[in-house]
Enzyme design. Structure first.
Site, PDB file in Angstrom:
ATOM      1  N   SER A 193      -9.951 -48.718   4.961  1.00 12.28           N
ATOM      2  CA  SER A 193     -11.280 -49.085   5.462  1.00 12.28           C
ATOM      3  C   SER A 193     -12.117 -49.905   4.495  1.00 12.28           C
ATOM      4  O   SER A 193     -13.230 -50.317   4.843  1.00 12.28           O
ATOM      5  CB  SER A 193     -12.052 -47.828   5.865  1.00 12.28           C
ATOM      6  OG  SER A 193     -11.570 -47.326   7.087  1.00 12.28           O
ATOM      7  N   LYS A 232     -13.556 -53.021   5.837  1.00 10.51           N
ATOM      8  CA  LYS A 232     -14.838 -53.140   6.537  1.00 10.51           C
ATOM      9  C   LYS A 232     -15.902 -53.867   5.710  1.00 10.51           C
ATOM     10  O   LYS A 232     -16.935 -54.259   6.248  1.00 10.51           O
ATOM     11  CB  LYS A 232     -15.327 -51.752   6.964  1.00 10.51           C
ATOM     12  CG  LYS A 232     -14.409 -51.098   7.995  1.00 10.51           C
ATOM     13  CD  LYS A 232     -14.960 -49.752   8.463  1.00 10.51           C
ATOM     14  CE  LYS A 232     -14.104 -49.156   9.568  1.00 10.51           C
ATOM     15  NZ  LYS A 232     -12.982 -48.353   9.051  1.00 10.51           N
ATOM     16  N   SER A 245     -17.873 -45.357   8.361  1.00  8.41           N
ATOM     17  CA  SER A 245     -16.579 -46.042   8.443  1.00  8.41           C
ATOM     18  C   SER A 245     -15.954 -45.908   9.831  1.00  8.41           C
ATOM     19  O   SER A 245     -14.753 -45.685   9.980  1.00  8.41           O
ATOM     20  CB  SER A 245     -15.606 -45.502   7.382  1.00  8.41           C
ATOM     21  OG  SER A 245     -14.562 -46.396   7.147  1.00  8.41           O
TER      22      SER A 245
END
Length: 349
Positions: A126, A129, A183
């Site tokens: 993640s 992101k 997230s």
């Protein structure tokens, strides 16, 4: 005494014209010679300066088995503002285990203080992101109301989501908070589809931005970071990406939040609220940073293949900024132990 001087013979008009032409040609050639001499002198001076000047440092390193230069590691024109380094850089008191990758960058002095596997292919989970946020910051209208579609929520069963459902209506700003605080993968999908016209279109934007930043070891295939063999990056590229993201106040404001409550409407018009805790244990108080270290922002990431990951920008007790990155830690306790080893080095005695 008789004067012997004779009056000068007056030239004819034709002779006068010939003399004038000759004089003009002579002056023209004289000025051309002067100009050529000046140009030659400049080149000789520059050549001497090039010989006398010290040779610029030239970085070469191995990236995916290929030797590349400094100009290939970072985007043209920005290398002077970035930390660069070749190979592993040891630092007393820092030890990594197994396949862990890590680095510590001194942003103010533009120095790489520590690195392990800086340019090796790594799965970002993640931490992806950060790039999703960067593209959204440049392209999205944060006031836009997004209607969640079925494809936004069709994710792996154990995927980190904020619980949106098809037909829900939520602002881009709320999705952005869910993306960075919690997230949320469903938020990432909704942002990507809306901003890019399609998820595929948005991923193209992510890769274009990565190329602009000089992220030569990175390739994205999705906006959330769920595992894919063709979705990868490097520790150094994460530094480039985070360094760029931290220039945006919206990013830093959100990534310092310990929690956030999103507000949206369900498909039937019911007003909904959901409390989201940050995934960064420094922000939630589950882990403590070394004394004098302030967390300015960053991103976590966890998948089975990527391990436990964390990329942070911090400042020391003098207000000096650093970027610290740990990838592929065995578990969260090890992740924060390793990160603290790095953060211990940012406060100068």
């Amino acid at each position: 005494m008789k004067c012997t001087n004779k009056p000068k013979k007056r030239l004819s008009k034709k002779a006068q014209r010939k003399r004038k032409i000759k004089r003009t040609l002579f002056l023209g050639m004289f000025f051309v010679i002067l100009l050529l001499a000046g140009v030659l002198g400049i080149f000789m001076l520059k050549g001497k300066q090039a010989v006398d000047a010290p040779m610029a440092f030239r970085l070469t390193t191995e990236v995916f088995g290929q030797t590349i230069g400094e100009d290939s590691l970072v985007a043209k024109g920005v290398a002077a503002d970035l930390c660069v380094g070749a190979g592993d850089t040891p630092l007393e008191g820092i030890e990594t285990q197994g396949e862990e990758r890590a680095a510590l960058f001194d942003i103010q002095d533009k120095k790489l203080l520590f690195s392990k596997s800086l340019y090796e292919k790594s799965y970002p989970a993640s931490i992806t992101k950060i790039m999703t946020a960067l593209v959204a910051l440049g392209k999205a209208n944060m006031d836009e109301i997004v209607t969640v579609q079925a494809q936004d929520v069709q994710l792996e069963a154990d995927s980190q989501v904020c619980g949106l459902a098809e037909g829900d209506q939520i602002s881009m700003d709320q999705l952005f908070h869910a993306l960075l605080v919690y997230s949320a993968n469903d938020a990432a999908m909704a942002i990507a589809r809306t901003v890019g016209g399609s998820v595929e279109g948005f991923v193209d934007m992510m890769n274009e931005e990565a190329q602009r930043l000089g992220m030569t070891g990175t390739h994205f295939v999705n906006p959330h970071g769920l595992h894919d063999e063709e979705h990868y990056t490097t520790v150094y590229d994460i530094y480039l990406m985070l360094n760029e993201a931290m220039k945006h106040q919206e990013f830093t404001d959100i990534t310092q939040l310990s929690n956030y409550t999103i507000n949206y409407k369900s498909a039937d018009g019911t007003q909904m609220q959901k409390w989201l805790d940050a995934t960064d244990q420094y922000l939630t108080g589950e882990s403590s940073a070394p004394k004098g270290v302030t967390i300015l922002g960053g991103k976590t990431g966890t998948t089975a293949k990527a391990g436990n990951c964390l990329a942070l920008m911090v400042q020391n007790n003098y207000g000096e900024p650093y970027v610290s990155i740990v990838l592929n830690a065995e578990n969260k306790p090890v992740l924060y132990e390793r990160m603290n080893q790095l953060l211990e080095k940012v406060n100068r005695s």
